[in-house]
Design a protein around this motif. Structure first.
Motif, PDB file in Angstrom:
ATOM      1  N   GLU A  84     -11.198   0.367  -0.799  1.00 57.72           N
ATOM      2  CA  GLU A  84      -9.904   0.518   0.285  1.00 57.72           C
ATOM      3  C   GLU A  84      -8.991  -0.498  -0.202  1.00 57.72           C
ATOM      4  O   GLU A  84      -9.203  -1.574  -0.746  1.00 57.72           O
ATOM      5  CB  GLU A  84      -9.970   0.576   1.713  1.00 57.72           C
ATOM      6  N   PRO A  85      -7.713  -0.304  -0.083  1.00 56.03           N
ATOM      7  CA  PRO A  85      -6.624  -1.058  -0.359  1.00 56.03           C
ATOM      8  C   PRO A  85      -6.938  -2.513   0.066  1.00 56.03           C
ATOM      9  O   PRO A  85      -7.236  -2.703   1.171  1.00 56.03           O
ATOM     10  CB  PRO A  85      -5.389  -0.578  -0.085  1.00 56.03           C
ATOM     11  N   PHE A  86      -6.479  -3.711  -0.604  1.00 54.78           N
ATOM     12  CA  PHE A  86      -6.796  -4.964  -0.222  1.00 54.78           C
ATOM     13  C   PHE A  86      -8.266  -5.550   0.165  1.00 54.78           C
ATOM     14  O   PHE A  86      -8.329  -6.635   0.890  1.00 54.78           O
ATOM     15  CB  PHE A  86      -5.979  -5.401   0.824  1.00 54.78           C
ATOM     16  N   SER A  87      -9.122  -4.806  -0.342  1.00 55.50           N
ATOM     17  CA  SER A  87     -10.531  -5.044  -0.108  1.00 55.50           C
ATOM     18  C   SER A  87     -11.543  -4.563  -1.402  1.00 55.50           C
ATOM     19  O   SER A  87     -11.577  -3.565  -1.520  1.00 55.50           O
ATOM     20  CB  SER A  87     -11.130  -4.284   1.055  1.00 55.50           C
ATOM     21  N   GLY A  88     -11.975  -5.581  -2.060  1.00 54.49           N
ATOM     22  CA  GLY A  88     -13.159  -5.389  -2.923  1.00 54.49           C
ATOM     23  C   GLY A  88     -12.417  -4.955  -4.296  1.00 54.49           C
ATOM     24  O   GLY A  88     -11.685  -5.723  -4.720  1.00 54.49           O
ATOM     25  N   HIS A  89     -13.087  -4.129  -5.178  1.00 54.32           N
ATOM     26  CA  HIS A  89     -12.830  -4.030  -6.630  1.00 54.32           C
ATOM     27  C   HIS A  89     -11.470  -3.131  -6.707  1.00 54.32           C
ATOM     28  O   HIS A  89     -11.349  -2.099  -6.039  1.00 54.32           O
ATOM     29  CB  HIS A  89     -13.892  -3.155  -7.084  1.00 54.32           C
ATOM     30  N   PHE A  90     -11.004  -3.431  -7.771  1.00 55.01           N
ATOM     31  CA  PHE A  90      -9.649  -2.321  -8.079  1.00 55.01           C
ATOM     32  C   PHE A  90      -9.694  -2.321  -9.861  1.00 55.01           C
ATOM     33  O   PHE A  90      -9.884  -3.365 -10.418  1.00 55.01           O
ATOM     34  CB  PHE A  90      -8.205  -2.973  -7.411  1.00 55.01           C
ATOM     35  N   ILE A  91      -8.862  -1.344 -10.086  1.00 51.67           N
ATOM     36  CA  ILE A  91      -8.592  -1.117 -11.482  1.00 51.67           C
ATOM     37  C   ILE A  91      -7.040  -1.017 -11.515  1.00 51.67           C
ATOM     38  O   ILE A  91      -6.351  -0.317 -10.757  1.00 51.67           O
ATOM     39  CB  ILE A  91      -9.242   0.042 -12.067  1.00 51.67           C
ATOM     40  N   GLY A  92      -6.424  -1.736 -12.423  1.00 56.73           N
ATOM     41  CA  GLY A  92      -4.925  -1.573 -12.691  1.00 56.73           C
ATOM     42  C   GLY A  92      -4.334  -1.262 -13.762  1.00 56.73           C
ATOM     43  O   GLY A  92      -4.883  -1.316 -14.872  1.00 56.73           O
ATOM     44  N   ARG A 111       0.854  -1.216   0.002  1.00 59.56           N
ATOM     45  CA  ARG A 111      -0.028  -0.128   0.091  1.00 59.56           C
ATOM     46  C   ARG A 111       0.948   1.272  -0.119  1.00 59.56           C
ATOM     47  O   ARG A 111       1.914   1.331   0.767  1.00 59.56           O
ATOM     48  CB  ARG A 111      -0.856  -0.110   1.151  1.00 59.56           C
ATOM     49  N   VAL A 112       0.444   2.143  -1.123  1.00 60.95           N
ATOM     50  CA  VAL A 112       1.289   3.372  -0.963  1.00 60.95           C
ATOM     51  C   VAL A 112       0.627   4.579  -0.629  1.00 60.95           C
ATOM     52  O   VAL A 112       1.247   5.867  -0.444  1.00 60.95           O
ATOM     53  CB  VAL A 112       2.035   3.565  -2.500  1.00 60.95           C
ATOM     54  N   SER A 113      -0.824   4.540  -0.557  1.00 59.35           N
ATOM     55  CA  SER A 113      -1.803   5.670  -0.164  1.00 59.35           C
ATOM     56  C   SER A 113      -3.076   5.021   0.323  1.00 59.35           C
ATOM     57  O   SER A 113      -3.219   3.671   0.505  1.00 59.35           O
ATOM     58  CB  SER A 113      -1.830   6.287  -1.192  1.00 59.35           C
ATOM     59  N   ASN A 114      -4.077   5.580   0.653  1.00 61.59           N
ATOM     60  CA  ASN A 114      -5.426   5.056   1.074  1.00 61.59           C
ATOM     61  C   ASN A 114      -6.333   4.636  -0.135  1.00 61.59           C
ATOM     62  O   ASN A 114      -7.266   4.191   0.397  1.00 61.59           O
ATOM     63  CB  ASN A 114      -5.935   6.208   1.819  1.00 61.59           C
ATOM     64  N   SER A 115      -5.542   4.851  -1.071  1.00 65.55           N
ATOM     65  CA  SER A 115      -6.533   4.227  -2.376  1.00 65.55           C
ATOM     66  C   SER A 115      -5.595   3.433  -3.385  1.00 65.55           C
ATOM     67  O   SER A 115      -6.033   2.949  -4.377  1.00 65.55           O
ATOM     68  CB  SER A 115      -7.305   5.292  -3.246  1.00 65.55           C
ATOM     69  N   LEU A 116      -4.111   3.488  -3.230  1.00 69.24           N
ATOM     70  CA  LEU A 116      -3.234   2.885  -4.176  1.00 69.24           C
ATOM     71  C   LEU A 116      -2.634   1.926  -3.637  1.00 69.24           C
ATOM     72  O   LEU A 116      -1.981   1.968  -2.534  1.00 69.24           O
ATOM     73  CB  LEU A 116      -2.375   4.028  -4.948  1.00 69.24           C
TER      74      LEU A 116
END
Length: 222
Positions: free
Chosen positions: A119-127, A80-85
């Motif tokens: 939030e990081p490590f939970s649910g949906h993400f786009i990369g 984790r590098v921020s609250n969303s990345l």
């Protein structure tokens, strides 16, 4: 009392953190607890930005079960590098020959920057990912007669976008599902047969399509 990314107040298992002018109330391994104000402490840190979340992991390791099924050694690390990345880095290595001289020998590295919807490590993400691979493959009849009778030795460079979802299983354990599309440039030599064979041609190829696929088991270090 501390500031930044560490606890500034503790009440049993309830922690209040401050980051980016946002007050967080976190109960480890519990769903988010919504705060409707927290006295003078909340008011002193901009109550308009008040929100709650569980305690976010910082770093995790993972293995892609799809690569494991092909005897490909693989390891991923995500931080984790921020609250969303988060930044994810994976590496794969296969040096084996299979029956009938089939082979998918390769070394691949694929870093990815991820934006998490919740939030990081939970649910949906786009990369967004980039990748490099050195490969020596052949004898794979499921991809056509030419692939079955030829061997390909060269390099791959590419980039793509991905979508994924991370599912919580237990404290420190989760599972990730992800798939990506993008572009690869391949520069390789083609040989006549899998084992020996004469050199046939140099090939430079542009590819658009799937660039990432994963079902991964994840362990949170901290």
């Amino acid at each position: 009392v501390q500031r930044g990314d560490t606890t500034i107040m503790s009440i049993d298992n309830v922690y209040v953190d401050v980051a980016d002018n946002t007050l967080y109330m976190m109960i480890p391994h519990m769903p988010p607890l919504k705060l409707q104000g927290y006295g003078t402490l909340a008011q002193s840190y901009r109550p308009d930005l008040l929100k709650a979340t569980r305690q976010m992991p910082r770093i995790a390791v993972k293995t892609n079960l799809l690569y494991d099924a092909t005897a490909t050694v693989n390891l991923g690390v995500e931080a984790r590098v921020s609250n969303s990345l988060t930044v994810d880095l994976s590496a794969n290595y296969n040096a084996w020959d299979f029956s009938n001289n089939k082979k998918v020998r390769h070394l691949m590295v694929q870093p990815e920057l991820r934006y998490w919807i919740n939030e990081p490590f939970s649910g949906h993400f786009i990369g967004f990912h980039v990748q490099w691979a050195h490969f020596n493959v052949g004898g794979l009849g499921m991809f056509g007669s030419e692939m079955k009778q030829s061997r390909y030795h060269g390099d791959l460079y590419g980039a793509g976008v991905s979508y994924g979802y991370q599912l919580y299983l237990a404290p420190r354990w989760s599972m990730e599902f992800t798939a990506g599309l993008g572009y690869n440039y391949m520069d390789y030599k083609r040989y006549e047969c899998v084992v020996c064979g004469s050199y046939l041609q140099d090939v430079k190829r542009n590819y658009f399509g799937p660039t990432k696929l994963g079902i991964s088991m994840i362990f949170v270090i901290k």
